[in-house]
Design an enzyme around this catalytic site. Structure first.
Site, short mmCIF file in Angstrom:
data_model
loop_
_atom_site.label_atom_id
_atom_site.label_comp_id
_atom_site.label_asym_id
_atom_site.label_seq_id
_atom_site.Cartn_x
_atom_site.Cartn_y
_atom_site.Cartn_z
N GLU A 52 -8.25 33.90 -7.07
CA GLU A 52 -7.61 35.04 -7.75
C GLU A 52 -8.61 36.14 -8.07
OE1 GLU A 52 -8.44 32.22 -9.08
OE2 GLU A 52 -8.99 32.44 -11.20
N CYS A 104 -10.64 25.63 -9.51
CA CYS A 104 -11.85 25.48 -10.33
C CYS A 104 -11.78 24.20 -11.16
CB CYS A 104 -12.11 26.72 -11.18
SG CYS A 104 -13.82 26.76 -11.79
N HIS A 131 -12.79 30.83 -7.26
CA HIS A 131 -11.63 31.47 -7.88
C HIS A 131 -10.96 32.40 -6.87
CE1 HIS A 131 -11.89 30.15 -12.06
NE2 HIS A 131 -13.19 30.10 -11.85
#
Lengths: 255, 193
Positions: free
Chosen positions: B177, B77, B175
């Site tokens: 994650e 990001c 993202h």
């Protein structure tokens, strides 16, 4: 527009998930971990945790359950409840939250929104707005809604406040239409549309979801996401079937 | 595997670290030059604000160090945006490891900014662990320009690179994650490469 988001909202009090009707009379509906795991498995797109006991009591939420949730899930989640300072927000983000949502403290001190956006970026900063229609048909903002004994008018018109919040750096608005909370009669579509038209940031509709068509209507009214609690907690709507319905209606959703 | 998440003193390093832990690699979180030098792979995470992040990096001398280190580096990001020469966010000079500029997304009807939510990928590089049609989670207001380094993209009024790749550098605008199974596949493929 990205895929429209289905966002279960978990009200948290003293580390447990609770749910009330029109922001009052909360009952315990279970532990945070079991609810979180359930919603991730249900293909929820995002979760919001409101620590409803935090803001009226003048304290911030505790970081322990944020760390537990962050470890458990691989979808984004926002936390809210009494975040008053940059450092409190930083602690929530460091504990693993993806966004912080501010409501009453932003009304007390609107510069809080700028403080957070400057250090963490607008995409981390959600402003929650509790909006109630008065007898004249105008929508106003309410404050401290987590505690019925302290809940009061914030002295601002909703459209003025959401514009100001977005100008100050809010990256998303969660619009809670208070008269609809927990009553399952549908989102307040006109108000959602007015707010979505007033700002260029994403608007999340909240309050009133009772049927799959209500979600569709909120998205057609311009909402980027639709937040709900009762219908999900009480297992009245299963998210996979809801998404199948929305896809059949031509609305882009993540499978 | 010695994996280090670079600590610039901002943002949620925790969720990135946990995503790697799920894949069986426990990263160290550090801003110490000797720890970074000893890493096999580096991650530059990122939520936050570009100006703030670059001030933190310069104050710690990490801007020059990250530019010099030869290890594979994954920017996530904001961490990806900082790899470029310049970002419009607070008119900030980046690390300059990739050519090009990062520009603000322009809002339009039905296209709010930040670009926030799950968007569908168009994947150009099959080795990413991602497939065209995968939905991944974005939360950003700025994006780099499309270019030869683009390995996957999404459409948001303009082509928004979702993954860039050039030599040792990989950048993910989304993202991983927080992108469910697709994000885990992407991180797993990067670890294995």
């Amino acid at each position: 527009m990205p895929a429209r988001r289905i966002i279960p909202c978990l009200d948290v009090r003293d580390g447990r998930v609770v749910k009330g009707v029109r922001f009052e009379g909360h009952r315990d509906v279970g532990g945070i971990e079991e609810h979180t795991a359930y919603y991730v498995a249900q293909s929820a797109d995002e979760l919001v945790f409101y620590d409803i006991s935090a803001s009226p009591a003048g304290r911030t939420l505790d970081l322990d359950w944020i760390r537990r949730v962050a470890r458990l899930i691989d979808i984004p989640f926002a936390v809210a409840g009494g975040i008053r300072t940059r450092d409190q927000a930083a602690a929530c983000l460091e504990a693993g939250a993806d966004k912080v949502s501010v409501n009453s403290p932003a009304l007390e001190r609107p510069a809080l929104i700028e403080d957070l956006a400057r250090d963490f970026g607008s995409q981390c900063v959600v402003v929650g707005v509790d909006s109630l229609r008065d007898e004249d048909g105008n929508y106003h903002v309410k404050q401290y809604t987590g505690d019925p004994t302290r809940s009061r008018a914030a002295g601002r018109r909703t459209l003025d406040w959401v514009r100001e919040a977005a100008e100050r750096g809010a990256g998303e608005i969660v619009l809670n239409c208070m008269s609809r909370d927990g009553v399952r009669s549908g989102y307040d579509l006109d108000h959602t549309r007015d707010v979505a038209d007033a700002v260029t940031v994403p608007v999340i509709a909240s309050g009133g979801a009772g049927a799959p068509a209500h979600f569709r209507d909120a998205f057609l009214a311009g909402a980027s996401g639709a937040l709900a609690a009762t219908v999900f907690h009480d297992r009245l709507i299963a998210i996979p079937e809801l998404k199948e319905f929305l896809a059949r209606c031509g609305i882009d959703v993540r499978p | 595997m010695r994996l280090v998440c670079i600590d610039l003193g901002y943002g949620n390093l925790g969720s990135v670290a946990i995503a790697f832990e799920r894949l069986g690699v426990v990263p160290e979180i550090s801003g110490e030059p000797e720890v970074l030098r000893a890493a096999d792979k580096l991650v530059l995470p990122g939520v936050g604000h570009a100006g703030y992040a670059m001030r933190q990096a310069r104050a710690r001398g990490l801007d020059r160090l990250v530019a010099e280190l030869p290890q594979p580096l994954l920017g996530i990001c904001l961490g990806m945006q900082l790899l470029f020469e310049h970002t419009e966010e607070e008119d900030t000079r980046g690390l300059g490891l990739l050519p090009g500029r990062v520009r603000k997304l322009q809002p339009a009807p039905e296209r709010p900014v930040p670009h926030m939510g799950w968007s569908k990928l168009d994947v150009r590089d099959p080795s990413l662990g991602l497939a065209s049609g995968d939905y991944v989670y974005f939360a950003h207001s700025y994006a780099c320009d499309d270019g030869p380094a683009t390995a996957a993209s999404t459409d948001y009024g303009r082509t928004v690179p979702a993954v860039v790749r050039s030599g040792r550098l990989t950048g993910a605008q989304f993202h991983p994650e927080r992108s469910g199974a697709a994000g885990a596949r992407f991180l797993g493929a990067w670890l294995a490469a």
